[in-house]
Scaffold this motif. Structure first.
Motif, PDB file in Angstrom:
ATOM      1  N   CYS A  40       0.877  -1.116   0.078  1.00 17.77           N
ATOM      2  CA  CYS A  40      -0.275   0.161   0.132  1.00 17.77           C
ATOM      3  C   CYS A  40       0.922   1.157   0.091  1.00 17.77           C
ATOM      4  CB  CYS A  40      -0.983   0.054   1.123  1.00 17.77           C
ATOM      5  SG  CYS A  40      -1.956  -1.399   1.342  1.00 17.77           S
ATOM      6  N   ARG A  41       0.360   2.351  -0.450  1.00 16.98           N
ATOM      7  CA  ARG A  41       1.048   3.516  -0.492  1.00 16.98           C
ATOM      8  C   ARG A  41       0.065   4.732  -0.490  1.00 16.98           C
ATOM      9  NH1 ARG A  41       5.482   3.614  -5.233  1.00 16.98           N
ATOM     10  NH2 ARG A  41       6.695   4.678  -3.629  1.00 16.98           N
ATOM     11  N   ASP A  42       0.489   5.825   0.336  1.00 14.75           N
ATOM     12  CA  ASP A  42      -0.376   6.973   0.348  1.00 14.75           C
ATOM     13  C   ASP A  42      -0.086   7.678  -1.014  1.00 14.75           C
ATOM     14  OD1 ASP A  42      -1.233   6.546   3.047  1.00 14.75           O
ATOM     15  OD2 ASP A  42       0.351   7.719   4.095  1.00 14.75           O
ATOM     16  N   PHE A  43      -1.094   8.539  -1.233  1.00 20.57           N
ATOM     17  CA  PHE A  43      -0.962   9.259  -2.495  1.00 20.57           C
ATOM     18  C   PHE A  43      -1.656  10.700  -2.343  1.00 20.57           C
ATOM     19  CE2 PHE A  43      -5.017   7.240  -3.089  1.00 20.57           C
ATOM     20  CZ  PHE A  43      -5.655   8.147  -3.754  1.00 20.57           C
ATOM     21  N   THR A  44      -1.072  11.491  -3.245  1.00 23.86           N
ATOM     22  CA  THR A  44      -1.664  12.815  -3.413  1.00 23.86           C
ATOM     23  C   THR A  44      -1.865  13.137  -4.767  1.00 23.86           C
ATOM     24  OG1 THR A  44      -0.859  13.611  -1.451  1.00 23.86           O
ATOM     25  CG2 THR A  44      -1.765  15.351  -3.113  1.00 23.86           C
ATOM     26  N   HIS A  45      -3.054  13.178  -5.293  1.00 20.22           N
ATOM     27  CA  HIS A  45      -3.419  13.486  -6.873  1.00 20.22           C
ATOM     28  C   HIS A  45      -4.103  14.760  -7.153  1.00 20.22           C
ATOM     29  CE1 HIS A  45      -4.135  11.475 -10.981  1.00 20.22           C
ATOM     30  NE2 HIS A  45      -3.794  12.772 -11.048  1.00 20.22           N
ATOM     31  N   THR A  46      -3.121  15.725  -7.793  1.00 19.77           N
ATOM     32  CA  THR A  46      -3.691  17.208  -7.816  1.00 19.77           C
ATOM     33  C   THR A  46      -4.027  17.383  -9.422  1.00 19.77           C
ATOM     34  OG1 THR A  46      -2.112  18.025  -5.970  1.00 19.77           O
ATOM     35  CG2 THR A  46      -2.976  19.785  -7.618  1.00 19.77           C
ATOM     36  N   VAL A  47      -4.998  17.958  -9.656  1.00 19.82           N
ATOM     37  CA  VAL A  47      -5.539  18.305 -10.899  1.00 19.82           C
ATOM     38  C   VAL A  47      -5.652  19.588 -10.958  1.00 19.82           C
ATOM     39  CG1 VAL A  47      -7.274  17.553 -12.647  1.00 19.82           C
ATOM     40  CG2 VAL A  47      -6.605  15.843 -11.011  1.00 19.82           C
ATOM     41  N   LYS A  48      -5.242  20.321 -11.949  1.00 19.91           N
ATOM     42  CA  LYS A  48      -5.502  21.520 -12.325  1.00 19.91           C
ATOM     43  C   LYS A  48      -6.524  21.706 -13.659  1.00 19.91           C
ATOM     44  CE  LYS A  48      -3.224  26.040 -12.005  1.00 19.91           C
ATOM     45  NZ  LYS A  48      -1.946  26.746 -11.567  1.00 19.91           N
ATOM     46  N   VAL A  49      -7.553  22.412 -13.341  1.00 21.11           N
ATOM     47  CA  VAL A  49      -8.229  22.370 -14.497  1.00 21.11           C
ATOM     48  C   VAL A  49      -8.839  24.095 -14.614  1.00 21.11           C
ATOM     49  CG1 VAL A  49     -10.673  21.833 -15.851  1.00 21.11           C
ATOM     50  CG2 VAL A  49      -9.373  20.080 -14.344  1.00 21.11           C
ATOM     51  N   GLY A  50      -8.692  24.636 -15.519  1.00 21.66           N
ATOM     52  CA  GLY A  50      -9.267  25.978 -15.729  1.00 21.66           C
ATOM     53  C   GLY A  50      -8.448  26.764 -14.722  1.00 21.66           C
ATOM     54  N   GLY A  51      -7.501  26.660 -14.131  1.00 21.58           N
ATOM     55  CA  GLY A  51      -6.824  27.593 -12.980  1.00 21.58           C
ATOM     56  C   GLY A  51      -7.189  27.251 -11.555  1.00 21.58           C
ATOM     57  N   THR A  52      -8.086  26.127 -11.515  1.00 16.84           N
ATOM     58  CA  THR A  52      -8.489  25.682 -10.294  1.00 16.84           C
ATOM     59  C   THR A  52      -7.865  24.255  -9.597  1.00 16.84           C
ATOM     60  OG1 THR A  52     -10.447  26.796 -10.339  1.00 16.84           O
ATOM     61  CG2 THR A  52     -10.452  25.162  -8.722  1.00 16.84           C
ATOM     62  N   ASP A  53      -7.242  24.275  -8.540  1.00 17.02           N
ATOM     63  CA  ASP A  53      -6.544  22.881  -8.131  1.00 17.02           C
ATOM     64  C   ASP A  53      -7.459  22.160  -7.241  1.00 17.02           C
ATOM     65  OD1 ASP A  53      -4.056  23.679  -9.090  1.00 17.02           O
ATOM     66  OD2 ASP A  53      -3.100  24.309  -7.396  1.00 17.02           O
ATOM     67  N   TYR A  54      -7.601  21.065  -7.820  1.00 14.30           N
ATOM     68  CA  TYR A  54      -8.402  19.996  -6.976  1.00 14.30           C
ATOM     69  C   TYR A  54      -7.465  19.002  -6.485  1.00 14.30           C
ATOM     70  CZ  TYR A  54     -12.170  22.173  -9.849  1.00 14.30           C
ATOM     71  OH  TYR A  54     -12.879  22.961 -10.506  1.00 14.30           O
ATOM     72  N   VAL A  55      -7.554  18.744  -5.231  1.00 12.23           N
ATOM     73  CA  VAL A  55      -6.586  17.686  -4.561  1.00 12.23           C
ATOM     74  C   VAL A  55      -7.137  16.751  -4.081  1.00 12.23           C
ATOM     75  CG1 VAL A  55      -4.697  17.543  -2.717  1.00 12.23           C
ATOM     76  CG2 VAL A  55      -4.847  19.445  -4.172  1.00 12.23           C
ATOM     77  N   LYS A  56      -6.521  15.248  -4.128  1.00  9.59           N
ATOM     78  CA  LYS A  56      -7.369  14.160  -3.491  1.00  9.59           C
ATOM     79  C   LYS A  56      -6.229  13.285  -3.036  1.00  9.59           C
ATOM     80  CE  LYS A  56     -10.517  10.854  -2.918  1.00  9.59           C
ATOM     81  NZ  LYS A  56     -11.898  10.908  -2.753  1.00  9.59           N
ATOM     82  N   LYS A  57      -6.437  12.963  -1.808  1.00  7.35           N
ATOM     83  CA  LYS A  57      -5.384  12.341  -1.071  1.00  7.35           C
ATOM     84  C   LYS A  57      -6.049  10.944  -0.596  1.00  7.35           C
ATOM     85  CE  LYS A  57      -2.745  16.319   0.918  1.00  7.35           C
ATOM     86  NZ  LYS A  57      -2.195  16.881   2.051  1.00  7.35           N
ATOM     87  N   GLY A  58      -5.270   9.923  -0.525  1.00  8.09           N
ATOM     88  CA  GLY A  58      -5.889   8.759  -0.012  1.00  8.09           C
ATOM     89  C   GLY A  58      -4.619   7.677   0.157  1.00  8.09           C
ATOM     90  N   THR A  59      -5.098   6.456   0.383  1.00  9.54           N
ATOM     91  CA  THR A  59      -4.147   5.340   0.645  1.00  9.54           C
ATOM     92  C   THR A  59      -4.816   4.269  -0.675  1.00  9.54           C
ATOM     93  OG1 THR A  59      -3.795   5.620   2.713  1.00  9.54           O
ATOM     94  CG2 THR A  59      -3.301   3.561   1.893  1.00  9.54           C
ATOM     95  N   ALA A  60      -3.932   3.825  -1.534  1.00 13.68           N
ATOM     96  CA  ALA A  60      -4.199   2.713  -2.338  1.00 13.68           C
ATOM     97  C   ALA A  60      -3.224   1.532  -2.064  1.00 13.68           C
ATOM     98  CB  ALA A  60      -3.898   3.370  -3.733  1.00 13.68           C
ATOM     99  N   CYS A  61      -3.859   0.344  -2.258  1.00 15.29           N
ATOM    100  CA  CYS A  61      -3.063  -0.764  -2.227  1.00 15.29           C
ATOM    101  C   CYS A  61      -3.387  -1.663  -3.569  1.00 15.29           C
ATOM    102  CB  CYS A  61      -3.741  -1.748  -1.131  1.00 15.29           C
ATOM    103  SG  CYS A  61      -3.604  -1.112   0.521  1.00 15.29           S
ATOM    104  N   ARG A  62      -2.363  -2.379  -3.529  1.00 15.18           N
ATOM    105  CA  ARG A  62      -2.065  -3.411  -4.915  1.00 15.18           C
ATOM    106  C   ARG A  62      -2.615  -4.751  -4.613  1.00 15.18           C
ATOM    107  NH1 ARG A  62       3.369  -3.003  -7.198  1.00 15.18           N
ATOM    108  NH2 ARG A  62       4.009  -4.287  -5.341  1.00 15.18           N
TER     109      ARG A  62
END
Length: 166
Positions: free
Chosen positions: A131-153
């Motif tokens: 498992c790993r913690d992750f932070t996925h940041t998406v920038k659309v139209g000048g706005t940042d959307y951040v999603k944090k979580g833990t994913a396991c394989r």
């Protein structure tokens, strides 16, 4: 043979020529006609897929099932993303989780200026899964959307979010 006879040139030639002549005669005795029976060959089906998937096939399968729609990206950003954005984000998410160094974000770019990055933490072993913690940041139209979580394989190689925070 006496010493003077052994040095005679004719004796030396016959000493070398005699084994060569014997080999030549032996070869001639086996040059008769030999019949070989031929059995008709029945063509066997050719496997078009390898029996064991290659690493590229395994990566492709896992990438297709590690979907950002399954909790890897903020739902508000997901609603604004194009198909190319989603493909790029999926790829970055998978490769970051699978191969990324902790703290080294993997960047991606999609359509119309949409960009993102995925940062991962170190591997942690939970219930016999990586498992790993992750932070996925998406920038659309000048706005940042951040999603944090833990994913396991999972055992099949797919990454799934097991815990997510907005």
């Amino acid at each position: 043979m006496t010493a003077p006879e052994a040095n005679h040139p004719m004796n030396r030639i016959s000493f070398i020529a005699l084994p060569i002549l014997a080999l030549a005669l032996a070869a001639c005795s086996s040059t008769g006609t030999t019949r070989i029976a031929q059995v008709p060959v029945t063509p066997q089906p050719v496997a078009t897929q390898p029996l064991v998937p290659t690493s590229a096939q395994t990566v492709q399968t896992a990438k297709l099932t590690t979907s950002i729609a399954n909790g890897f990206v903020d739902p508000a950003a997901l609603a604004l993303m194009t198909a190319k954005d989603s493909n790029e984000a999926n790829s970055a998410q998978f490769y970051a989780l699978q191969f990324g160094r902790p703290g080294a974000p993997r960047q991606w770019a999609g359509d119309q200026g949409t960009t993102g990055s995925v940062a991962v933490g170190p591997y942690v072993r939970v219930n016999n899964l990586d498992c790993r913690d992750f932070t996925h940041t998406v920038k659309v139209g000048g706005t940042d959307y951040v999603k944090k979580g833990t994913a396991c394989r999972e055992q099949n190689g797919n990454w799934n979010v097991v815990q997510g925070a907005a």
